[in-house]
Design a protein around this motif. Structure first.
Motif, PDB file in Angstrom:
ATOM      1  N   ALA A  79       7.221   0.835 -11.044  1.00  0.00           N
ATOM      2  CA  ALA A  79       6.271  -0.233 -11.408  1.00  0.00           C
ATOM      3  C   ALA A  79       6.726  -1.791 -11.439  1.00  0.00           C
ATOM      4  O   ALA A  79       6.390  -2.584 -11.075  1.00  0.00           O
ATOM      5  CB  ALA A  79       5.759   0.197 -12.701  1.00  0.00           C
ATOM      6  N   CYS A  88       2.592   1.875  -3.353  1.00  0.00           N
ATOM      7  CA  CYS A  88       1.548   2.529  -4.095  1.00  0.00           C
ATOM      8  C   CYS A  88       1.343   3.499  -3.856  1.00  0.00           C
ATOM      9  O   CYS A  88       1.273   4.810  -4.808  1.00  0.00           O
ATOM     10  CB  CYS A  88       0.264   1.692  -4.231  1.00  0.00           C
ATOM     11  SG  CYS A  88       0.398  -0.016  -4.766  1.00  0.00           S
ATOM     12  N   GLU A  89       1.285   4.095  -2.843  1.00  0.00           N
ATOM     13  CA  GLU A  89       1.266   5.685  -2.245  1.00  0.00           C
ATOM     14  C   GLU A  89       2.245   6.530  -2.911  1.00  0.00           C
ATOM     15  O   GLU A  89       2.309   7.476  -3.558  1.00  0.00           O
ATOM     16  CB  GLU A  89       0.997   5.843  -0.935  1.00  0.00           C
ATOM     17  CG  GLU A  89      -0.197   5.588  -0.404  1.00  0.00           C
ATOM     18  CD  GLU A  89      -1.382   6.249  -1.003  1.00  0.00           C
ATOM     19  OE1 GLU A  89      -1.688   7.244  -0.508  1.00  0.00           O
ATOM     20  OE2 GLU A  89      -2.139   5.593  -1.647  1.00  0.00           O
ATOM     21  N   PHE A 139      -1.647   0.228 -10.679  1.00  0.00           N
ATOM     22  CA  PHE A 139      -1.738  -0.750  -9.338  1.00  0.00           C
ATOM     23  C   PHE A 139      -3.095  -0.282  -8.499  1.00  0.00           C
ATOM     24  O   PHE A 139      -3.478  -1.092  -7.351  1.00  0.00           O
ATOM     25  CB  PHE A 139      -0.818  -0.536  -8.313  1.00  0.00           C
ATOM     26  CG  PHE A 139       0.907  -1.186  -8.875  1.00  0.00           C
ATOM     27  CD1 PHE A 139       1.020  -2.419  -9.246  1.00  0.00           C
ATOM     28  CD2 PHE A 139       1.713  -0.132  -9.377  1.00  0.00           C
ATOM     29  CE1 PHE A 139       2.189  -2.786  -9.876  1.00  0.00           C
ATOM     30  CE2 PHE A 139       2.721  -0.451  -9.902  1.00  0.00           C
ATOM     31  CZ  PHE A 139       2.899  -1.812 -10.158  1.00  0.00           C
ATOM     32  N   SER A 140      -3.776   0.437  -9.146  1.00  0.00           N
ATOM     33  CA  SER A 140      -5.302   0.937  -8.069  1.00  0.00           C
ATOM     34  C   SER A 140      -6.071   0.052  -7.866  1.00  0.00           C
ATOM     35  O   SER A 140      -6.516  -0.070  -6.541  1.00  0.00           O
ATOM     36  CB  SER A 140      -5.706   2.346  -8.797  1.00  0.00           C
ATOM     37  OG  SER A 140      -5.960   2.101 -10.222  1.00  0.00           O
ATOM     38  N   ILE A 200       7.854  -2.677  -7.766  1.00  0.00           N
ATOM     39  CA  ILE A 200       6.727  -3.094  -7.093  1.00  0.00           C
ATOM     40  C   ILE A 200       6.024  -4.318  -7.810  1.00  0.00           C
ATOM     41  O   ILE A 200       5.781  -5.518  -6.963  1.00  0.00           O
ATOM     42  CB  ILE A 200       5.440  -2.040  -7.330  1.00  0.00           C
ATOM     43  CG1 ILE A 200       5.746  -0.999  -6.636  1.00  0.00           C
ATOM     44  CG2 ILE A 200       4.179  -2.450  -6.842  1.00  0.00           C
ATOM     45  CD1 ILE A 200       4.779   0.260  -6.684  1.00  0.00           C
ATOM     46  N   TRP A 248       0.769  -1.183   0.017  1.00  0.00           N
ATOM     47  CA  TRP A 248       0.018   0.086  -0.073  1.00  0.00           C
ATOM     48  C   TRP A 248       0.806   1.306  -0.022  1.00  0.00           C
ATOM     49  O   TRP A 248       0.523   2.367  -0.720  1.00  0.00           O
ATOM     50  CB  TRP A 248      -1.004  -0.022   1.164  1.00  0.00           C
ATOM     51  CG  TRP A 248      -1.917   1.196   1.286  1.00  0.00           C
ATOM     52  CD1 TRP A 248      -3.093   1.143   0.520  1.00  0.00           C
ATOM     53  CD2 TRP A 248      -1.957   2.242   1.713  1.00  0.00           C
ATOM     54  NE1 TRP A 248      -3.776   2.420   0.655  1.00  0.00           N
ATOM     55  CE2 TRP A 248      -2.894   3.212   1.427  1.00  0.00           C
ATOM     56  CE3 TRP A 248      -0.883   2.949   2.818  1.00  0.00           C
ATOM     57  CZ2 TRP A 248      -3.328   4.468   2.145  1.00  0.00           C
ATOM     58  CZ3 TRP A 248      -0.962   4.205   3.338  1.00  0.00           C
ATOM     59  CH2 TRP A 248      -2.209   5.135   2.892  1.00  0.00           C
ATOM     60  N   HIS A 295      -0.002   6.093 -13.557  1.00  0.00           N
ATOM     61  CA  HIS A 295      -0.058   6.164 -12.026  1.00  0.00           C
ATOM     62  C   HIS A 295      -1.496   5.128 -11.697  1.00  0.00           C
ATOM     63  O   HIS A 295      -1.306   5.031 -10.498  1.00  0.00           O
ATOM     64  CB  HIS A 295      -0.704   7.528 -11.768  1.00  0.00           C
ATOM     65  CG  HIS A 295       0.457   8.618 -11.906  1.00  0.00           C
ATOM     66  ND1 HIS A 295       1.026   9.382 -12.930  1.00  0.00           N
ATOM     67  CD2 HIS A 295       1.566   8.811 -11.019  1.00  0.00           C
ATOM     68  CE1 HIS A 295       1.894  10.058 -12.736  1.00  0.00           C
ATOM     69  NE2 HIS A 295       2.537   9.663 -11.641  1.00  0.00           N
ATOM     70  N   THR A 296      -2.190   4.593 -12.574  1.00  0.00           N
ATOM     71  CA  THR A 296      -3.321   3.865 -12.126  1.00  0.00           C
ATOM     72  C   THR A 296      -2.803   2.518 -12.052  1.00  0.00           C
ATOM     73  O   THR A 296      -3.848   1.689 -11.928  1.00  0.00           O
ATOM     74  CB  THR A 296      -4.515   4.032 -12.783  1.00  0.00           C
ATOM     75  OG1 THR A 296      -4.460   4.035 -14.133  1.00  0.00           O
ATOM     76  CG2 THR A 296      -4.911   5.776 -12.483  1.00  0.00           C
ATOM     77  N   PHE A 351       4.193   5.370  -5.439  1.00  0.00           N
ATOM     78  CA  PHE A 351       4.284   5.397  -6.826  1.00  0.00           C
ATOM     79  C   PHE A 351       3.284   6.362  -7.654  1.00  0.00           C
ATOM     80  O   PHE A 351       3.597   7.124  -8.341  1.00  0.00           O
ATOM     81  CB  PHE A 351       3.674   3.996  -7.344  1.00  0.00           C
ATOM     82  CG  PHE A 351       3.597   3.793  -8.596  1.00  0.00           C
ATOM     83  CD1 PHE A 351       4.628   3.526  -9.543  1.00  0.00           C
ATOM     84  CD2 PHE A 351       2.280   3.674  -8.963  1.00  0.00           C
ATOM     85  CE1 PHE A 351       4.599   3.159 -10.802  1.00  0.00           C
ATOM     86  CE2 PHE A 351       2.045   3.556 -10.546  1.00  0.00           C
ATOM     87  CZ  PHE A 351       3.181   3.200 -11.418  1.00  0.00           C
ATOM     88  N   LYS A 352       2.290   6.758  -6.866  1.00  0.00           N
ATOM     89  CA  LYS A 352       1.231   7.766  -7.319  1.00  0.00           C
ATOM     90  C   LYS A 352       1.931   9.065  -7.545  1.00  0.00           C
ATOM     91  O   LYS A 352       1.328  10.108  -7.965  1.00  0.00           O
ATOM     92  CB  LYS A 352      -0.063   7.617  -6.466  1.00  0.00           C
ATOM     93  CG  LYS A 352      -0.632   5.978  -7.058  1.00  0.00           C
ATOM     94  CD  LYS A 352      -2.322   6.327  -6.401  1.00  0.00           C
ATOM     95  CE  LYS A 352      -2.222   6.288  -4.805  1.00  0.00           C
ATOM     96  NZ  LYS A 352      -3.530   5.824  -4.394  1.00  0.00           N
ATOM     97  N   GLN A 403      -4.284  -1.907  -5.204  1.00  0.00           N
ATOM     98  CA  GLN A 403      -4.093  -1.308  -3.777  1.00  0.00           C
ATOM     99  C   GLN A 403      -5.529  -1.218  -3.272  1.00  0.00           C
ATOM    100  O   GLN A 403      -5.497  -1.251  -1.888  1.00  0.00           O
ATOM    101  CB  GLN A 403      -3.917   0.199  -4.329  1.00  0.00           C
ATOM    102  CG  GLN A 403      -3.276   1.047  -3.018  1.00  0.00           C
ATOM    103  CD  GLN A 403      -2.916   2.343  -3.119  1.00  0.00           C
ATOM    104  OE1 GLN A 403      -3.012   2.789  -4.239  1.00  0.00           O
ATOM    105  NE2 GLN A 403      -2.545   2.849  -2.288  1.00  0.00           N
TER     106      GLN A 403
END
Length: 144
Positions: free
Chosen positions: A65, A49-50, A103-104, A68, A46, A100-101, A52-53, A107
């Motif tokens: 990416a 990902c935060e 892994f959303s 991860i 998590w 940016h999305t 990463f964004k 996540q």
């Protein structure tokens, strides 16, 4: 190192999972709790990902990416998270052209897994209960 939160502050964490994650001490405490339950890969994913964004450079986005993916997603990854095959496949395709999305979905899954499973157990934990107590620990410890 972080300052120990006041009981009032700690009690806020039980109102919303986001309150806990937004607090440095709360996050550290929750991480330690997940470690004790052998599932800290969830919070680590998590947090990755935060981070990463927030990544600005496209080159960095691609390399993060891939990292991860290799840390958390691929089969036999060192910190493999528990997500379904379709989500894993979707990510594998998405990271070729990392956005940016990518892994959303994963996540969100991991977030709700933590919120519904680990978070309630954390709130029940002795450690958390201690943080919410008004009495200083030193006196409480002598009373046992």
């Amino acid at each position: 190192s972080f300052c120990r939160p006041s009981p009032e502050e700690a009690q806020l964490w039980s109102e919303a999972f986001d309150e806990l994650l937004a607090n440095k001490y709360g996050l550290a405490a929750f991480r330690a709790f997940l470690k004790s339950e052998f599932c800290e890969e969830n919070i680590e994913f998590w947090l990755a990902c935060e981070d990463f964004k927030k990544t600005k450079s496209p080159q960095k986005l691609t390399s993060k990416a891939k990292k991860i993916y290799s840390d958390f997603i691929e089969k036999e990854a060192p910190k493999e998270i528990n997500i379904d095959f379709q989500t894993k496949n979707m990510i594998a395709q998405n990271i070729q052209e990392a956005t940016h999305t990518c892994f959303s979905v994963a996540q969100k899954r991991v977030y709700s897994l933590m919120e519904n499973n680990s978070y309630p157990r954390f709130l029940e934990s002795e450690f958390y209960q201690e943080l919410c107590k008004k009495t200083p620990i030193s006196r409480a410890a002598q009373g046992t």
